[in-house]
Design an enzyme around this catalytic site. Structure first.
Site, PDB file in Angstrom:
ATOM      1  N   ASP A  39       7.863  70.909  78.319  1.00  0.00           N
ATOM      2  CA  ASP A  39       7.941  70.751  79.570  1.00  0.00           C
ATOM      3  C   ASP A  39       9.553  69.949  79.909  1.00  0.00           C
ATOM      4  O   ASP A  39      10.279  70.570  80.899  1.00  0.00           O
ATOM      5  CB  ASP A  39       6.960  69.746  80.047  1.00  0.00           C
ATOM      6  N   LYS A 252      23.657  58.846  70.328  1.00  0.00           N
ATOM      7  CA  LYS A 252      22.953  59.594  69.221  1.00  0.00           C
ATOM      8  C   LYS A 252      23.282  59.470  68.009  1.00  0.00           C
ATOM      9  O   LYS A 252      24.451  59.443  67.671  1.00  0.00           O
ATOM     10  CB  LYS A 252      22.762  61.043  69.700  1.00  0.00           C
ATOM     11  N   ASP A 277      23.195  70.664  67.659  1.00  0.00           N
ATOM     12  CA  ASP A 277      23.844  71.269  66.684  1.00  0.00           C
ATOM     13  C   ASP A 277      24.435  70.345  65.511  1.00  0.00           C
ATOM     14  O   ASP A 277      24.883  70.994  64.308  1.00  0.00           O
ATOM     15  CB  ASP A 277      25.091  71.891  67.238  1.00  0.00           C
TER      16      ASP A 277
HETATM   17  O1  DEZ Z   1      33.572  63.198  68.804  1.00  0.00           O
HETATM   18  C1  DEZ Z   1      32.580  63.165  69.808  1.00  0.00           C
HETATM   19  O2  DEZ Z   1      32.528  62.317  70.669  1.00  0.00           O
HETATM   20  C2  DEZ Z   1      31.625  64.128  69.612  1.00  0.00           C
HETATM   21  O3  DEZ Z   1      31.882  65.151  68.470  1.00  0.00           O
HETATM   22  C3  DEZ Z   1      31.335  64.890  70.606  1.00  0.00           C
HETATM   23  O4  DEZ Z   1      31.717  64.641  71.939  1.00  0.00           O
HETATM   24  C4  DEZ Z   1      29.732  65.443  70.488  1.00  0.00           C
HETATM   25  O5  DEZ Z   1      29.172  65.652  71.821  1.00  0.00           O
HETATM   26  P1  DEZ Z   1      27.599  66.206  71.906  1.00  0.00           P
HETATM   27  O6  DEZ Z   1      27.604  67.259  70.677  1.00  0.00           O
HETATM   28  O7  DEZ Z   1      26.791  65.248  71.779  1.00  0.00           O
HETATM   29  O8  DEZ Z   1      27.689  66.861  73.306  1.00  0.00           O
HETATM   30 MG    MG Z   2      26.916  68.805  69.819  1.00  0.00          MG
END
Ligand code: DEZ
Ligand code: MG
Length: 332
Positions: A39, A252, A277
């Site tokens: 959802d 994260k 990813d």
């Molecule tokens: O260097 C960074 O801040 C991160 O690699 C990048 O911004 C990751 O962004 P996300 O894949 O969480 O959208």
């Molecule tokens: Mg990413």
């Protein structure tokens, strides 16, 4: 998922573990089954929706398709260089639709953490290593700041510049995020505030070692190159190493981001899916937050991390080549 193997050789019994590879979804039937079980889609941005300014094929159809199917979409990005407002504008320019309330960047989550968790004093300021988006999120919660895009700090420092780095008792925290204008002067100022004030908080928006992006090469054989460059975690590392401080990391895989999301959105974690990813940030974030996870290829984590000889202990529930592949279900 770990599988326990018991080996009996005569009187001896030994045990070993192997990591069971996750299912790779590749057919419309498998996509539909996944869609019917979710959802709420928690979508990472860099490396899932786009690489730099190049939208992943299929994504422009998938997002509207999910909305038409009544799915909730929440964007969860560690990229702190843009504010929620700026992301709405960026999405629009990329041909993607998003509301500010759907977007949770580590910059926004850091501002919420300072404001709501640390109750950051109004008479104190934050020294920012980062871009305008991070400053805008601090403004949105009424927290003063210095550094960041200040032209005085975006300069190369000379050997006789140390005397210009003055103590500033108004600095109550150092906040480090993605800063493409990083330089020694910023490091020296941030370091000095923590050196001189043991109570100065030290926060990182995120610790991603690398940043997945893409750019035009001018080469007709390979017009667009997708690759990685140093990310926020690599930008903050000199400060961590020099200060010997253990920073509080907001983004994260830490669930601080989920705290910020749950303060504004309610959803059933059993019917939510984190799509990312990056095993170390997105998939671990999903696991830490109690939601299922889908890893897509083409970004930071490569196939061998899951299917190679020494697979990671972080195992997603599902793997797909690209989240854009769901577009085959689009009946429009
Ligand atoms: O260097 C960074 O801040 C991160 O690699 C990048 O911004 C990751 O962004 P996300 O894949 O969480 O959208
Ligand atoms: Mg990413």
């Amino acid at each position: 998922m770990m599988v326990l193997h018991i080996h009996r050789r005569g009187p001896r019994t030994t045990a070993s573990f192997s990591i069971m590879a996750p299912p790779v979804l590749s057919t419309p039937e498998q996509y539909q089954e996944l869609l019917d079980s979710v959802d709420t889609f928690l979508l990472d941005c860099d490396g899932v929706l786009y690489h730099g300014s190049n939208v992943v094929p299929g994504i422009k159809q998938v997002l509207p398709m999910l909305r038409r199917a009544g799915k909730k979409i929440i964007f969860v990005t560690n990229n702190a260089s843009k504010s929620r407002r700026m992301y709405v504008d960026t999405f629009r320019k990329l041909g993607l639709e998003a509301q500010a309330e759907e977007i949770f960047g580590s910059g926004y989550a850091s501002a919420v953490y300072l404001s709501k968790v640390l109750n950051f004093p109004k008479d104190k300021r934050v020294y920012v290593i980062g871009e305008v988006g991070l400053e805008e999120e601090l403004d949105s919660v009424g927290i003063g700041h210095s550094g960041g895009t200040d032209p005085e700090d975006r300069v190369f420092m000379e050997k006789d510049g140390f005397g210009d780095i003055k103590p500033d008792p108004s600095i109550g925290a150092v906040l480090c995020g993605f800063d493409i204008h990083i330089n020694y002067k910023k490091y020296a100022k941030a370091f000095s505030y923590m050196r001189d004030n043991k109570d100065c908080h030290f926060l990182l928006t995120n610790q991603d070692p690398t940043y997945p992006t893409s750019f035009a090469t001018g080469d007709p054989d390979q017009p667009i190159r997708h690759t990685i460059f140093p990310g926020s975690g690599s930008i903050s590392y000199p400060l961590v190493y020099a200060s010997k401080r253990t920073p509080t990391v907001i983004g994260k895989p830490n669930t601080t981001m989920m705290d910020a999301i749950l303060a504004e959105h309610q959803f059933d974690p059993k019917r939510a899916l984190m799509v990312g990813d990056n095993l170390a940030t997105d998939i671990e974030f999903g696991i830490n937050s109690g939601v299922r996870t889908l890893l897509v290829m083409g970004g930071v984590t490569k196939r061998e991390a899951i299917f190679g000889d020494e697979p990671s202990k972080t195992v997603p529930d599902f793997v797909m080549e690209s989240f854009g592949d769901l577009a085959v279900l689009d009946k429009q």
